[in-house]
Design an enzyme around this catalytic site. Structure first.
Site, PDB file in Angstrom:
ATOM      1  N   LYS A 186       0.830  -1.202   0.000  1.00 21.43           N
ATOM      2  CA  LYS A 186       0.000   0.000   0.000  1.00 21.43           C
ATOM      3  C   LYS A 186       0.875   1.268   0.000  1.00 21.43           C
ATOM      4  O   LYS A 186       2.090   1.188   0.195  1.00 21.43           O
ATOM      5  CB  LYS A 186      -0.930  -0.042   1.222  1.00 21.43           C
ATOM      6  CG  LYS A 186      -1.909  -1.242   1.214  1.00 21.43           C
ATOM      7  CD  LYS A 186      -2.811  -1.202   2.449  1.00 21.43           C
ATOM      8  CE  LYS A 186      -3.825  -2.348   2.437  1.00 21.43           C
ATOM      9  NZ  LYS A 186      -4.763  -2.230   3.598  1.00 21.43           N
ATOM     10  N   TYR A 207     -12.271  -2.264  -3.333  1.00 20.80           N
ATOM     11  CA  TYR A 207     -12.757  -2.475  -1.966  1.00 20.80           C
ATOM     12  C   TYR A 207     -14.283  -2.369  -1.883  1.00 20.80           C
ATOM     13  O   TYR A 207     -14.816  -2.028  -0.818  1.00 20.80           O
ATOM     14  CB  TYR A 207     -12.111  -1.464  -1.016  1.00 20.80           C
ATOM     15  CG  TYR A 207     -10.747  -1.877  -0.485  1.00 20.80           C
ATOM     16  CD1 TYR A 207     -10.568  -3.101   0.180  1.00 20.80           C
ATOM     17  CD2 TYR A 207      -9.645  -1.040  -0.596  1.00 20.80           C
ATOM     18  CE1 TYR A 207      -9.327  -3.465   0.692  1.00 20.80           C
ATOM     19  CE2 TYR A 207      -8.396  -1.400  -0.077  1.00 20.80           C
ATOM     20  CZ  TYR A 207      -8.248  -2.622   0.564  1.00 20.80           C
ATOM     21  OH  TYR A 207      -7.025  -2.982   1.090  1.00 20.80           O
ATOM     22  N   ASN A 211      -1.825   0.026   7.136  1.00 24.40           N
ATOM     23  CA  ASN A 211      -1.264  -1.258   7.580  1.00 24.40           C
ATOM     24  C   ASN A 211      -0.432  -1.952   6.506  1.00 24.40           C
ATOM     25  O   ASN A 211      -0.324  -3.172   6.491  1.00 24.40           O
ATOM     26  CB  ASN A 211      -2.384  -2.152   8.142  1.00 24.40           C
ATOM     27  CG  ASN A 211      -3.458  -2.439   7.127  1.00 24.40           C
ATOM     28  OD1 ASN A 211      -3.322  -2.086   5.950  1.00 24.40           O
ATOM     29  ND2 ASN A 211      -4.521  -3.084   7.564  1.00 24.40           N
ATOM     30  N   HIS A 246      -1.975  -5.423   1.552  1.00 22.91           N
ATOM     31  CA  HIS A 246      -3.258  -6.094   1.331  1.00 22.91           C
ATOM     32  C   HIS A 246      -2.974  -7.515   0.894  1.00 22.91           C
ATOM     33  O   HIS A 246      -1.996  -7.761   0.186  1.00 22.91           O
ATOM     34  CB  HIS A 246      -4.051  -5.396   0.205  1.00 22.91           C
ATOM     35  CG  HIS A 246      -5.212  -6.245  -0.257  1.00 22.91           C
ATOM     36  ND1 HIS A 246      -6.415  -6.263   0.394  1.00 22.91           N
ATOM     37  CD2 HIS A 246      -5.296  -7.166  -1.257  1.00 22.91           C
ATOM     38  CE1 HIS A 246      -7.215  -7.153  -0.208  1.00 22.91           C
ATOM     39  NE2 HIS A 246      -6.553  -7.707  -1.206  1.00 22.91           N
ATOM     40  N   GLU A 248      -9.929 -10.342  -7.322  1.00 18.68           N
ATOM     41  CA  GLU A 248      -8.859  -9.339  -7.200  1.00 18.68           C
ATOM     42  C   GLU A 248      -7.736  -9.512  -8.239  1.00 18.68           C
ATOM     43  O   GLU A 248      -7.184  -8.517  -8.707  1.00 18.68           O
ATOM     44  CB  GLU A 248      -8.263  -9.402  -5.786  1.00 18.68           C
ATOM     45  CG  GLU A 248      -9.270  -8.945  -4.730  1.00 18.68           C
ATOM     46  CD  GLU A 248      -8.774  -9.113  -3.300  1.00 18.68           C
ATOM     47  OE1 GLU A 248      -7.664  -9.634  -3.089  1.00 18.68           O
ATOM     48  OE2 GLU A 248      -9.509  -8.717  -2.375  1.00 18.68           O
TER      49      GLU A 248
HETATM   50  P1  IDP Z   1      -7.585  -6.870   5.723  1.00 21.08           P
HETATM   51  O1  IDP Z   1      -6.786  -5.886   4.898  1.00 21.08           O
HETATM   52  O2  IDP Z   1      -6.773  -7.413   6.876  1.00 21.08           O
HETATM   53  O3  IDP Z   1      -8.215  -7.963   4.910  1.00 21.08           O
HETATM   54  P2  IDP Z   1     -10.244  -5.687   5.955  1.00 21.08           P
HETATM   55  O4  IDP Z   1     -11.150  -5.875   7.117  1.00 21.08           O
HETATM   56  O5  IDP Z   1     -10.575  -6.401   4.683  1.00 21.08           O
HETATM   57  O6  IDP Z   1      -8.755  -6.059   6.440  1.00 21.08           O
HETATM   58  O7  IDP Z   1     -10.159  -4.124   5.676  1.00 21.08           O
HETATM   59  C1  IDP Z   1      -9.594  -3.636   4.495  1.00 21.08           C
HETATM   60  C2  IDP Z   1      -8.718  -2.456   4.839  1.00 21.08           C
HETATM   61  O8  IDP Z   1      -9.526  -1.404   5.339  1.00 21.08           O
HETATM   62  C3  IDP Z   1      -7.692  -2.712   5.951  1.00 21.08           C
HETATM   63  O9  IDP Z   1      -6.527  -3.362   5.522  1.00 21.08           O
HETATM   64  C4  IDP Z   1      -7.416  -1.297   6.425  1.00 21.08           C
HETATM   65  O10 IDP Z   1      -6.539  -0.583   5.549  1.00 21.08           O
HETATM   66  C5  IDP Z   1      -8.813  -0.671   6.340  1.00 21.08           C
HETATM   67  N1  IDP Z   1      -9.552  -0.820   7.616  1.00 21.08           N
HETATM   68  C6  IDP Z   1     -10.060  -1.960   8.149  1.00 21.08           C
HETATM   69  N2  IDP Z   1     -10.684  -1.726   9.322  1.00 21.08           N
HETATM   70  C7  IDP Z   1     -10.555  -0.385   9.526  1.00 21.08           C
HETATM   71  C8  IDP Z   1     -11.009   0.480  10.594  1.00 21.08           C
HETATM   72  O11 IDP Z   1     -11.637   0.066  11.563  1.00 21.08           O
HETATM   73  N3  IDP Z   1     -10.691   1.807  10.449  1.00 21.08           N
HETATM   74  C9  IDP Z   1      -9.999   2.302   9.376  1.00 21.08           C
HETATM   75  N4  IDP Z   1      -9.570   1.519   8.369  1.00 21.08           N
HETATM   76  C10 IDP Z   1      -9.843   0.192   8.437  1.00 21.08           C
HETATM   77 MG    MG Z   2      -9.690  -7.825   3.447  1.00 18.41          MG
END
Ligand code: IDP
Ligand code: MG
Length: 136
Positions: free
Chosen positions: A11, A51, A114, A117, A128
């Protein structure tokens, strides 16, 4: 163990922190092959399409903004159980919950920013991968 393909994205924060090499190296050391790779900057619309499963979430607008804020490295990884293997190497979504030694524990600053992805299931991977690599 079956050979699988999964989509991985470094990212904008990962590219900014200069951890492309570290991230790719972790995948390669774990036995996965990079079978496709490109660097691009997503539009807000492209990030939203990618997304789309999260479109009702309160963080969807911010997520689109973050994901389109700079260049990303998009790649397809291939190897035994690549989908789960990648998720283990990445660590939990929230770096505070991520296992020590995972990419997110080592590099991520928040639940949103984070670093990486990774597809979370075969169904996600089959949406994807062609989203970015229609030729595969
Ligand atoms: P993942 O990337 O671990 O699969 P997902 O739940 O699919 O997690 O969420 C997609 C992305 O959305 C996350 O990687 C993060 O960048 C963002 N995200 C997830 N939960 C939150 C939140 O509670 N606040 C802000 N951003 C979030
Ligand atoms: Mg995810």
């Amino acid at each position: 163990m079956k050979s699988e393909r999964t989509l991985s994205i470094i990212k904008p924060d990962g590219v900014e922190k200069s951890v492309i090499g570290d991230v790719v190296s972790r995948f390669e050391k774990a036995g996965m092959k990079v079978v496709a790779m490109t660097m691009l900057t997503m539009t807000d619309e492209q990030a939203g399409g990618f997304y789309a499963v999260h479109q009702e979430r309160p963080f969807f607008g911010e997520l689109k903004e973050y994901m389109s804020s700079g260049p990303v490295v998009v790649m397809v990884l291939e190897g035994p159980d690549a989908i789960d293997a990648n998720r283990k190497i990445m660590g939990a979504t929230d770096p505070a919950q991520a296992e020590p030694g995972t990419i997110r524990a080592d590099h991520a600053e928040s639940i949103e920013r984070n670093i990486v992805h990774g597809s979370d299931s075969p169904e996600s991977a089959s949406f994807e991968i062609p989203y970015f690599f229609p030729e595969l």
